[in-house]
Scaffold this motif. Structure first.
Motif, PDB file in Angstrom:
ATOM      1  N   GLU A 310     -51.338  12.501  -8.720  1.00  0.00           N
ATOM      2  CA  GLU A 310     -50.368  12.158  -9.766  1.00  0.00           C
ATOM      3  C   GLU A 310     -49.761  13.405 -10.402  1.00  0.00           C
ATOM      4  OE1 GLU A 310     -53.398  10.922  -9.622  1.00  0.00           O
ATOM      5  OE2 GLU A 310     -53.205   8.749  -9.342  1.00  0.00           O
ATOM      6  N   LYS A 311     -50.611  14.408 -10.636  1.00  0.00           N
ATOM      7  CA  LYS A 311     -50.130  15.623 -11.287  1.00  0.00           C
ATOM      8  C   LYS A 311     -49.086  16.323 -10.418  1.00  0.00           C
ATOM      9  CE  LYS A 311     -53.237  17.876 -13.625  1.00  0.00           C
ATOM     10  NZ  LYS A 311     -54.359  18.794 -13.962  1.00  0.00           N
ATOM     11  N   ALA A 312     -49.354  16.409  -9.118  1.00  0.00           N
ATOM     12  CA  ALA A 312     -48.397  17.044  -8.197  1.00  0.00           C
ATOM     13  C   ALA A 312     -47.113  16.221  -8.086  1.00  0.00           C
ATOM     14  CB  ALA A 312     -49.038  17.201  -6.818  1.00  0.00           C
ATOM     15  N   LEU A 313     -47.241  14.891  -8.148  1.00  0.00           N
ATOM     16  CA  LEU A 313     -46.064  14.018  -8.043  1.00  0.00           C
ATOM     17  C   LEU A 313     -45.128  14.228  -9.232  1.00  0.00           C
ATOM     18  CD1 LEU A 313     -44.516  11.596  -6.799  1.00  0.00           C
ATOM     19  CD2 LEU A 313     -45.978  10.106  -8.158  1.00  0.00           C
ATOM     20  N   PHE A 314     -45.681  14.194 -10.447  1.00  0.00           N
ATOM     21  CA  PHE A 314     -44.828  14.336 -11.633  1.00  0.00           C
ATOM     22  C   PHE A 314     -44.290  15.756 -11.768  1.00  0.00           C
ATOM     23  CE2 PHE A 314     -47.453  10.625 -12.987  1.00  0.00           C
ATOM     24  CZ  PHE A 314     -46.414   9.715 -12.993  1.00  0.00           C
ATOM     25  N   ARG A 315     -45.046  16.750 -11.308  1.00  0.00           N
ATOM     26  CA  ARG A 315     -44.535  18.113 -11.318  1.00  0.00           C
ATOM     27  C   ARG A 315     -43.356  18.249 -10.347  1.00  0.00           C
ATOM     28  NH1 ARG A 315     -49.036  20.684 -10.339  1.00  0.00           N
ATOM     29  NH2 ARG A 315     -48.739  20.897  -8.098  1.00  0.00           N
ATOM     30  N   ALA A 316     -43.465  17.592  -9.180  1.00  0.00           N
ATOM     31  CA  ALA A 316     -42.374  17.636  -8.200  1.00  0.00           C
ATOM     32  C   ALA A 316     -41.132  16.909  -8.725  1.00  0.00           C
ATOM     33  CB  ALA A 316     -42.835  17.020  -6.886  1.00  0.00           C
ATOM     34  N   LEU A 317     -41.336  15.786  -9.405  1.00  0.00           N
ATOM     35  CA  LEU A 317     -40.203  15.056  -9.973  1.00  0.00           C
ATOM     36  C   LEU A 317     -39.529  15.851 -11.090  1.00  0.00           C
ATOM     37  CD1 LEU A 317     -41.714  11.464 -10.150  1.00  0.00           C
ATOM     38  CD2 LEU A 317     -39.983  12.265  -8.569  1.00  0.00           C
ATOM     39  N   LYS A 318     -40.356  16.569 -11.866  1.00  0.00           N
ATOM     40  CA  LYS A 318     -39.820  17.347 -12.980  1.00  0.00           C
ATOM     41  C   LYS A 318     -39.012  18.546 -12.483  1.00  0.00           C
ATOM     42  CE  LYS A 318     -41.326  19.449 -17.328  1.00  0.00           C
ATOM     43  NZ  LYS A 318     -42.514  19.817 -18.147  1.00  0.00           N
ATOM     44  N   THR A 319     -39.519  19.218 -11.469  1.00  0.00           N
ATOM     45  CA  THR A 319     -38.853  20.407 -10.931  1.00  0.00           C
ATOM     46  C   THR A 319     -37.858  20.091  -9.818  1.00  0.00           C
ATOM     47  OG1 THR A 319     -40.727  20.745  -9.424  1.00  0.00           O
ATOM     48  CG2 THR A 319     -40.786  21.910 -11.539  1.00  0.00           C
ATOM     49  N   LYS A 320     -37.717  18.787  -9.465  1.00  0.00           N
ATOM     50  CA  LYS A 320     -36.786  18.322  -8.420  1.00  0.00           C
ATOM     51  C   LYS A 320     -37.097  18.962  -7.068  1.00  0.00           C
ATOM     52  CE  LYS A 320     -33.058  17.240 -11.617  1.00  0.00           C
ATOM     53  NZ  LYS A 320     -31.662  17.473 -12.004  1.00  0.00           N
ATOM     54  N   ARG A 321     -38.356  18.954  -6.732  1.00  0.00           N
ATOM     55  CA  ARG A 321     -38.787  19.453  -5.425  1.00  0.00           C
ATOM     56  C   ARG A 321     -39.334  18.303  -4.596  1.00  0.00           C
ATOM     57  NH1 ARG A 321     -41.857  25.181  -6.827  1.00  0.00           N
ATOM     58  NH2 ARG A 321     -40.044  26.248  -7.723  1.00  0.00           N
ATOM     59  N   ASP A 322     -39.855  18.616  -3.400  1.00  0.00           N
ATOM     60  CA  ASP A 322     -40.389  17.578  -2.510  1.00  0.00           C
ATOM     61  C   ASP A 322     -41.663  16.997  -3.105  1.00  0.00           C
ATOM     62  OD1 ASP A 322     -38.362  18.033  -0.772  1.00  0.00           O
ATOM     63  OD2 ASP A 322     -39.467  19.450   0.469  1.00  0.00           O
ATOM     64  N   THR A 323     -41.756  15.664  -3.083  1.00  0.00           N
ATOM     65  CA  THR A 323     -42.941  14.985  -3.616  1.00  0.00           C
ATOM     66  C   THR A 323     -44.093  15.075  -2.614  1.00  0.00           C
ATOM     67  OG1 THR A 323     -42.079  12.918  -2.718  1.00  0.00           O
ATOM     68  CG2 THR A 323     -41.619  13.379  -5.028  1.00  0.00           C
ATOM     69  N   PRO A 324     -45.348  14.963  -3.076  1.00  0.00           N
ATOM     70  CA  PRO A 324     -46.488  15.028  -2.145  1.00  0.00           C
ATOM     71  C   PRO A 324     -46.516  13.826  -1.212  1.00  0.00           C
ATOM     72  CG  PRO A 324     -47.224  14.446  -4.348  1.00  0.00           C
ATOM     73  CD  PRO A 324     -45.792  14.833  -4.478  1.00  0.00           C
ATOM     74  N   LYS A 325     -47.120  14.018  -0.050  1.00  0.00           N
ATOM     75  CA  LYS A 325     -47.179  12.957   0.963  1.00  0.00           C
ATOM     76  C   LYS A 325     -48.497  12.206   0.947  1.00  0.00           C
ATOM     77  CE  LYS A 325     -44.004  15.270   4.123  1.00  0.00           C
ATOM     78  NZ  LYS A 325     -43.829  15.879   5.451  1.00  0.00           N
ATOM     79  N   PHE A 326     -49.528  12.748   0.318  1.00  0.00           N
ATOM     80  CA  PHE A 326     -50.838  12.079   0.321  1.00  0.00           C
ATOM     81  C   PHE A 326     -51.667  12.553  -0.863  1.00  0.00           C
ATOM     82  CE2 PHE A 326     -50.239  14.784   4.175  1.00  0.00           C
ATOM     83  CZ  PHE A 326     -50.523  15.999   3.564  1.00  0.00           C
ATOM     84  N   GLY A 327     -52.642  11.720  -1.242  1.00  0.00           N
ATOM     85  CA  GLY A 327     -53.578  12.055  -2.306  1.00  0.00           C
ATOM     86  C   GLY A 327     -54.995  12.046  -1.775  1.00  0.00           C
ATOM     87  N   LEU A 328     -55.816  11.114  -2.290  1.00  0.00           N
ATOM     88  CA  LEU A 328     -57.204  11.006  -1.825  1.00  0.00           C
ATOM     89  C   LEU A 328     -57.295  10.595  -0.366  1.00  0.00           C
ATOM     90  CD1 LEU A 328     -58.728   9.196  -4.939  1.00  0.00           C
ATOM     91  CD2 LEU A 328     -59.258  11.513  -4.216  1.00  0.00           C
ATOM     92  N   ILE A 329     -56.260   9.909   0.123  1.00  0.00           N
ATOM     93  CA  ILE A 329     -56.276   9.403   1.499  1.00  0.00           C
ATOM     94  C   ILE A 329     -56.198  10.544   2.517  1.00  0.00           C
ATOM     95  CG2 ILE A 329     -53.808   9.110   1.999  1.00  0.00           C
ATOM     96  CD1 ILE A 329     -54.525   6.195   2.776  1.00  0.00           C
ATOM     97  N   TYR A 330     -55.880  11.764   2.050  1.00  0.00           N
ATOM     98  CA  TYR A 330     -55.815  12.927   2.941  1.00  0.00           C
ATOM     99  C   TYR A 330     -57.166  13.206   3.591  1.00  0.00           C
ATOM    100  CZ  TYR A 330     -55.236  17.798   4.398  1.00  0.00           C
ATOM    101  OH  TYR A 330     -55.195  18.952   5.123  1.00  0.00           O
ATOM    102  N   HIS A 331     -58.273  12.858   2.888  1.00  0.00           N
ATOM    103  CA  HIS A 331     -59.615  13.139   3.394  1.00  0.00           C
ATOM    104  C   HIS A 331     -60.095  12.104   4.415  1.00  0.00           C
ATOM    105  CE1 HIS A 331     -60.029  16.317   0.441  1.00  0.00           C
ATOM    106  NE2 HIS A 331     -59.584  15.477  -0.482  1.00  0.00           N
ATOM    107  N   ALA A 332     -59.293  11.093   4.710  1.00  0.00           N
ATOM    108  CA  ALA A 332     -59.663  10.116   5.735  1.00  0.00           C
ATOM    109  C   ALA A 332     -59.650  10.778   7.115  1.00  0.00           C
ATOM    110  CB  ALA A 332     -58.704   8.930   5.707  1.00  0.00           C
ATOM    111  N   SER A 333     -60.496  10.268   8.002  1.00  0.00           N
ATOM    112  CA  SER A 333     -60.664  10.897   9.318  1.00  0.00           C
ATOM    113  C   SER A 333     -59.396  10.803  10.157  1.00  0.00           C
ATOM    114  CB  SER A 333     -61.835  10.249  10.063  1.00  0.00           C
ATOM    115  OG  SER A 333     -61.598   8.856  10.233  1.00  0.00           O
ATOM    116  N   LEU A 334     -58.632   9.709  10.012  1.00  0.00           N
ATOM    117  CA  LEU A 334     -57.421   9.537  10.818  1.00  0.00           C
ATOM    118  C   LEU A 334     -56.350  10.563  10.446  1.00  0.00           C
ATOM    119  CD1 LEU A 334     -57.152   5.648  10.888  1.00  0.00           C
ATOM    120  CD2 LEU A 334     -57.505   7.134  12.846  1.00  0.00           C
TER     121      LEU A 334
END
Length: 498
Positions: A310-334
């Protein structure tokens, strides 16, 4: 309770004034029938039935008596669902409206004056005891509260990992003053602590047998390093404290293993499909982050994908940069199996399938993990296709056979080109431009050469010696001019067609 004056009930906004005192309340309603509960268990059963919108046995008996006496009158109920059950089973007309809600509120405020023979202290004690019993019953038997165990277990597991890391770092640093070479030879933290606990002082390694902890090769290296160690000598009391710290590390490691097994079994029991999709650790962290399994089921797939970022998402929206693609789901094996280019696509698809499995686990009645296994297979197939750069689609019309378009003959009218009859050689514009450029350069070179000869001639007539410039740039220019003159080829004459 029976209503005496129905006209005053029509004024809903001012109805509360009629219940300001017990005397005024007795003019509006009158006690018709009152029956006490035998004990707290019976009161709890009746309250639970009312909360769930069901008809208890005692209430059914009382209503049957009322139906026998006053069948023509309407029954005011605070719960519309309960009113529907009463109408269905006893064929008694019920009413539920804002007026009934205000009436019930007024009756509750003056219940002590309407029902005689009940002291206020006993009434308050009974209400408090019933409220506590009802709360305990809800917490004990609510299926939504079982996932609180998962939230506590995963939080404790994370805390244990942090504490274990701190303890192991302290143990390695502490014992490293005495035997610094051991830390480089034994990389496994648990094996390191077991060796230190079993041997103690480094001088004991030569006579100790640690084959049950270490392989033979590493054991030989440790014994050889112990003989030539550069560590300082420590007292027996220091070694005892280090051994005590090693005991703590080993105990916490064993408890962590036990807690992980408990969490795995709990996740398979509560959310089997979610566990199959992303694993028990990632699934438990998603549940803990959302607050409960039911709250997680209410989230869309896009939110599930970004939970924990969430923190990276709102920082990206505030600075008008690319939003993150994953959060906790990044640690999944797939997601971990895919390369950096496809991680975003796989995390998006995995989040979509995970959202389906969460809803199936939270709201479905079936406890099998077949749906999770099917969705995981689809994501794995998609991952394989992306890695192989396949074009086929997994679902939808991709499974159908390729359809060929119907052939339609298109006739084209071709016009004769008369330029093909000409026998004269055609010179392209590009060739002409090149020839003109070559002629221009040739003329410029000849002009420069003529000017230089003229200068030399005038200098000789005046009787002044010719001074040669030895600058590097002039030499380079002279070399270029000679190269151009030597590489010139006779150009073919151009033919102009008029």
């Amino acid at each position: 309770l029976q209503v005496l004056n129905e006209k005053k009930l029509q004024e809903v906004d001012s109805l509360w004034k009629e219940f300001e005192t017990p005397e005024r309340a007795n003019k509006i309603v009158k006690l018709k029938h009152f029956e006490k509960f035998q004990d707290t268990t019976e009161a709890l059963a009746a309250s639970t039935a009312l909360v769930e919108g069901k008809l208890s046995k005692n209430l059914k008996k009382i209503l049957k008596k009322i139906v026998a006496k006053d069948a023509h009158e309407q029954l005011a109920v605070a719960d519309a669902k309960l009113g529907g059950v009463i109408k269905e089973k006893l064929n008694l007309s019920c009413i539920h409206s804002p007026m009934v809600t205000e009436l019930m509120r007024g009756i509750r405020s003056q219940i002590e004056g309407l029902i005689t023979g009940l002291p206020s202290r006993e009434m308050a004690a009974m209400c408090l005891g019933l409220a506590h019993s009802l709360s305990r019953y809800k917490l004990k038997f609510s299926p939504d509260k079982v996932d609180t165990m998962i939230i506590q277990a995963i939080s404790l597991l994370d805390d244990l990992d942090k504490e274990l890391n701190n303890y192991i770092m302290r143990c390695r640093e502490w014992y490293g003053w005495h035997f610094p070479e051991l830390g480089k030879i034994i990389t496994d933290n648990l094996a390191y602590c077991k060796c230190v606990r079993k041997v103690g002082d480094r001088s004991n390694f030569a006579s100790s047998d640690v084959s049950d902890i270490l392989p033979e090769e590493i054991e030989e290296d440790v014994k050889a390093a112990a003989e030539i160690s550069m560590g300082t000598e420590v007292s027996e009391e220091d070694i005892n404290n280090i051994i005590h710290l090693c005991d703590q590390v080993i105990e916490i490691s064993e408890y962590r293993t036990q807690l992980y097994d408990y969490l795995k079994n709990r996740m398979m029991a509560i959310a089997p499909n979610l566990t199959v999709m992303v694993g028990e650790l990632v699934g438990a962290r998603l549940i803990a982050h959302a607050g409960s399994l039911l709250n997680l089921a209410k989230h869309p797939a896009s939110t599930v994908q970004l939970l924990g970022a969430e923190k990276a998402l709102f920082r990206a929206l505030k600075t008008k940069r690319d939003t993150p693609k994953f959060g906790l789901i990044y640690h999944a094996s797939l997601v971990g199996q895919s390369n950096a280019k496809n991680k975003g696509k796989i995390s998006r698809m995995l989040a979509a399938k995970t959202a389906l499995t969460i809803r199936y686990d939270a709201l479905g009645e079936n406890t099998s993990a077949e749906m999770g296994a099917e969705n995981r297979l689809k994501v794995e197939t998609r991952l394989r296709l992306l890695e192989e750069r396949g074009i086929r689609r997994i679902s939808g019309t991709g499974k159908a056979l390729a359809k060929t378009d119907k052939y339609q003959n298109k006739s084209e009218v071709k016009v004769f080109d008369p330029s093909g009859d000409s026998t004269l050689p055609v010179v392209s514009k590009k060739r002409k431009i090149q020839e003109v450029d070559e002629q221009d350069t040739e003329v410029a070179v000849k002009a420069k050469k003529f000017k230089a000869e003229m200068k030399e001639g005038t200098a000789l007539e005046d009787g002044e010696p010719v001074k040669k410039k030895k600058k590097k740039k002039d030499k380079e220019k002279q070399a270029e001019e000679e190269a151009v003159l030597s590489e010139e080829l006779p150009t073919s004459p151009t033919i102009e067609v008029r």
